[in-house]
Design a protein around this motif. Structure first.
Motif: not given
Length: 124
Positions: A75-76, A86-87, A90-95
């Protein structure tokens, strides 16, 4: 600005809000000022820290694509609070998955310098 829940990952932020403009853009030798902060989620702290500094220097137009290429999320945020993500962020996907090829680093050079080319102006 945001709240994250992570497990077995690292998060690092680079910004100018605490120490002032201390990160220099090596392309101009002037303080980097495209964003106010850059936050990166990565498999390890050293990679997250280096990429947060690199994204801070590069700004949103080049920083977000770099983070995506490196397989991390980020996130900037600009001074006027515009968000660039990053996509997966934005969707809370941190894998996050590390790059397929390891980065070859000269042991006498920090990974932060290798990835970003950023020069950190250390205040005494």
């Amino acid at each position: 600005i945001d709240r994250l829940r992570l497990s077995n990952q690292a998060i690092c932020t680079s910004g100018d809000y605490e120490r002032g403009q201390h990160i220099l853009d090596p392309r101009t030798n002037a303080p980097a000022c495209a964003v106010a902060n850059a936050t990166v989620v990565a498999p390890g702290a050293m990679l997250a820290d280096a990429l947060a500094t690199a994204a801070f220097v590069l700004g949103p137009d080049e920083g977000i694509p770099l983070l995506t290429r490196m397989g991390v999320e980020g996130l900037l945020v600009t001074a006027d609070l515009q968000r660039y993500e990053t996509p997966g962020f934005r969707h809370g996907e941190f894998a996050c998955t590390p790059r397929r090829q390891p980065i070859k680093v000269n042991p006498r050079i920090s990974i932060k310098g290798v990835l970003s080319g950023a020069i950190v102006n250390k205040k005494s």
